[in-house]
Design a protein around this motif. Structure first.
Motif, mmCIF file in Angstrom:
data_model
loop_
_atom_site.group_PDB
_atom_site.id
_atom_site.type_symbol
_atom_site.label_atom_id
_atom_site.label_comp_id
_atom_site.label_asym_id
_atom_site.label_seq_id
_atom_site.Cartn_x
_atom_site.Cartn_y
_atom_site.Cartn_z
ATOM 1 N N ALA A 169 0.833 -1.205 0.000
ATOM 2 C CA ALA A 169 0.000 0.000 0.000
ATOM 3 C C ALA A 169 0.866 1.252 0.000
ATOM 4 N N ALA A 170 1.922 1.251 0.810
ATOM 5 C CA ALA A 170 2.820 2.406 0.859
ATOM 6 C C ALA A 170 3.490 2.621 -0.496
ATOM 7 N N ALA A 171 3.915 1.549 -1.131
ATOM 8 C CA ALA A 171 4.546 1.659 -2.448
ATOM 9 C C ALA A 171 3.574 2.254 -3.465
ATOM 10 N N MET A 172 2.293 1.870 -3.370
ATOM 11 C CA MET A 172 1.275 2.422 -4.270
ATOM 12 C C MET A 172 1.078 3.913 -4.015
ATOM 13 N N ALA A 173 1.120 4.320 -2.754
ATOM 14 C CA ALA A 173 0.963 5.741 -2.427
ATOM 15 C C ALA A 173 2.063 6.565 -3.080
ATOM 16 N N TYR A 174 3.250 6.000 -3.173
ATOM 17 C CA TYR A 174 4.377 6.682 -3.806
ATOM 18 C C TYR A 174 4.370 6.525 -5.333
ATOM 19 N N LEU A 223 9.779 5.712 3.080
ATOM 20 C CA LEU A 223 9.607 5.905 4.520
ATOM 21 C C LEU A 223 8.122 6.000 4.858
ATOM 22 N N VAL A 224 7.717 5.221 5.857
ATOM 23 C CA VAL A 224 6.318 5.154 6.277
ATOM 24 C C VAL A 224 6.281 5.278 7.799
ATOM 25 N N GLY A 225 5.230 5.898 8.320
ATOM 26 C CA GLY A 225 5.087 6.030 9.764
ATOM 27 C C GLY A 225 5.604 7.376 10.250
ATOM 28 N N GLY A 226 4.892 7.969 11.201
ATOM 29 C CA GLY A 226 5.217 9.313 11.665
ATOM 30 C C GLY A 226 6.606 9.466 12.230
ATOM 31 N N SER A 227 7.163 8.394 12.814
ATOM 32 C CA SER A 227 8.483 8.508 13.432
ATOM 33 C C SER A 227 9.597 8.700 12.409
ATOM 34 N N THR A 228 9.329 8.384 11.133
ATOM 35 C CA THR A 228 10.359 8.604 10.106
ATOM 36 C C THR A 228 10.497 10.079 9.763
ATOM 37 N N PRO A 263 4.374 10.519 5.586
ATOM 38 C CA PRO A 263 4.599 9.152 6.079
ATOM 39 C C PRO A 263 3.477 8.637 6.968
ATOM 40 N N ASP A 264 2.770 9.525 7.656
ATOM 41 C CA ASP A 264 1.639 9.101 8.471
ATOM 42 C C ASP A 264 0.497 8.562 7.625
ATOM 43 N N LEU A 265 0.398 9.065 6.389
ATOM 44 C CA LEU A 265 -0.768 8.770 5.562
ATOM 45 C C LEU A 265 -0.434 7.915 4.344
ATOM 46 N N ALA A 266 0.795 7.435 4.254
ATOM 47 C CA ALA A 266 1.203 6.673 3.075
ATOM 48 C C ALA A 266 0.383 5.400 2.920
ATOM 49 N N VAL A 267 0.209 4.650 3.997
ATOM 50 C CA VAL A 267 -0.508 3.377 3.897
ATOM 51 C C VAL A 267 -1.971 3.609 3.550
ATOM 52 N N ALA A 326 -6.502 3.446 -0.165
ATOM 53 C CA ALA A 326 -7.606 4.162 -0.817
ATOM 54 C C ALA A 326 -7.511 4.046 -2.336
ATOM 55 N N ILE A 327 -6.288 4.087 -2.872
ATOM 56 C CA ILE A 327 -6.106 3.883 -4.320
ATOM 57 C C ILE A 327 -6.604 2.508 -4.715
#
Length: 460
Positions: A206-211, A393-398, A421-425, A430-431
């Protein structure tokens, strides 16, 4: 034959023209499928708007694009998200979080005891599955999937309010290492919330798709997902629209909460050194914890940030518990000390400046631990550092600058930070939800190739 080809060509042209005119002049259909990121610490919901290809991450009534994955039980009601977060300190035994760590898993008694020791609420075993004991006006148990269902119900209602119509279909993300049972229990949680899950997609995919990597000319993609409580690193191979997870590693006890705790411990020590005692009022400790989170966020943008707030201290507080009791203070701490009417107290206004350099020093060893699973997935995937085409990079801590620097120095190139990064997944999910709902313009769907022999290595 030529005439038939001409007719066919004219028909195709007319169809394309009709599609173009429909996109230009007809009202856009309302999305029918929502995308959900049910995270360990925070969760989000989004939709893909047909025609514009825009992903909208839906806000709650307070304007937050993500809500805490927390559910709190009281005698009056069940509270979810930020409403529950407000009760975390005053009602810790009945406020459940990190349910995603337990969903669909079978534990030995020893494993469950180790896990439950980390939490202020009571975790019991029911035929090897975790259940939570809740005591309000009566005592009862709830399952991790029930906790998940309450979060999903909240997200579903947020989506319905935004879209103005009932929602019953969704795509949901899960960690790549989730086995079939954990995936099934996640779907069960969604069903309890009245949602039909059309597809379960891995979070790294999912993160890869967001990018946009499902449409890009890349092959080896490394996804570093560092959230509030866990670190997950995945190595994906991509050809066309197909993704194969080649290797996974992580640390399920490393995340933003741990960075916060280091800073909170520093503040406890600073308060004790300055005043000779520690705060004990629950609401003040709650505000102190909120201040720590705010400082951490501010330090991603600025070189320093301030903590300043009134505190009520016990004039007869025992000596500083010291480093040996740090874990106990993490779990219980001054937070659970009750105020006595007869006890001598003093009120102070605590104020201190926290620099980014200090924050990085307090967490330096934790930041370096991020490289351990990265090195492991490269080794398991038989890949050299320079063979990684994209680092996501995914997740707010990044967002933490030092973490990005550690990753950049290791690979010798910049990680991709073009997506929040908080919303990447949730964006990627959603895509995929838009694709499942037949939205246009059509995207290239990501197909995940299951790797049944893959196991995640965990480093604690």
């Amino acid at each position: 034959m030529a005439g038939e080809m001409t007719i066919l060509g004219s028909a195709i042209l007319a169809l394309l023209l009709a599609g173009y005119l429909a996109q230009q002049y007809l009202p856009m259909p309302t999305p029918k499928v929502i995308g959900i990121d049910l995270g360990t610490t925070y969760c989000s919901v989004g939709v893909f708007h047909p025609g514009t290809a825009e992903v909208k991450v839906i806000m709650d009534s307070g304007g937050h694009q993500s809500i805490p994955s927390i559910v709190s039980f009281t005698e009056e009601d069940v509270y979810v998200g930020y409403d529950s977060l407000e009760l975390a300190d005053s009602n810790p035994q009945n406020t459940i979080y990190d349910a995603k760590r337990f969903i669909g898993k079978i534990f030995t008694p020893e494993e469950l005891e180790r896990e439950s020791d980390r939490y202020p609420f009571k975790v019991l075993s029911k035929d090897g599955e975790a259940v939570y004991s809740i005591t309000t006006n009566e005592t009862f148990t709830v399952t991790p999937e029930y906790i998940g269902s309450q979060l999903l119900l909240k997200l579903k209602k947020m989506a319905e309010e935004y879209l103005g119509l009932p929602v019953s279909k969704a795509v949901i993300s899960v960690p790549a290492e989730f086995d079939g049972r954990q995936r099934n229990y996640t779907v069960k949680a969604a069903n309890l919330a009245g949602l039909d899950i059309l597809r379960v997609i891995n979070e790294p995919t999912a993160a890869a798709m967001a990018y946009g990597l499902h449409k890009a000319d890349v092959f080896n993609v490394l996804v570093v997902d560092l959230g509030g409580g866990t670190l997950d690193v995945s190595l994906l191979n991509k050809q066309g629209g197909m993704f194969l997870t080649r290797a996974m590693a992580g640390n399920n006890k490393l995340g933003g909460q741990d960075f916060n705790q280091r800073l909170l411990q520093y503040l406890y020590d600073d308060i004790y050194t300055t005043y000779g005692s520690l705060p004990f009022r629950k609401e003040e400790i709650h505000r102190l914890r909120q201040s720590v989170e705010a400082v951490k966020l501010n330090l991603t943008l600025y070189n320093s940030s301030w903590v300043h707030m009134p505190l009520t201290l016990s004039a007869q507080h025992p000596t500083n518990p010291g480093e040996s009791d740090q874990e106990e203070r993490t779990k219980r701490g001054p937070l659970h000390r009750e105020e006595s009417q007869d006890e001598d107290i003093k009120r102070v206004h605590f104020k201190t400046e926290i620099s980014r350099k200090l924050f990085e020093h307090l967490n330096d060893d934790l930041f370096q631990k991020i490289l351990v699973p990265i090195e492991r997935v490269l080794k398991e995937g038989h890949l050299q550092k320079d063979e990684v085409d994209e680092i996501v990079l995914v997740g707010g801590s990044t967002r933490i600058p030092r973490i990005r620097q550690v990753i950049r120095d290791f690979f010798g190139k910049e990680p991709n930070t073009s997506v929040d990064p908080d919303l990447a997944v949730v964006t990627g999910v959603a895509i995929q939800a838009g694709i499942m709902g037949g939205s246009w313009p059509l995207q290239v769907s990501a197909i995940e190739i299951p790797n049944r022999h893959l196991r995640k290595a965990n480093f604690n």
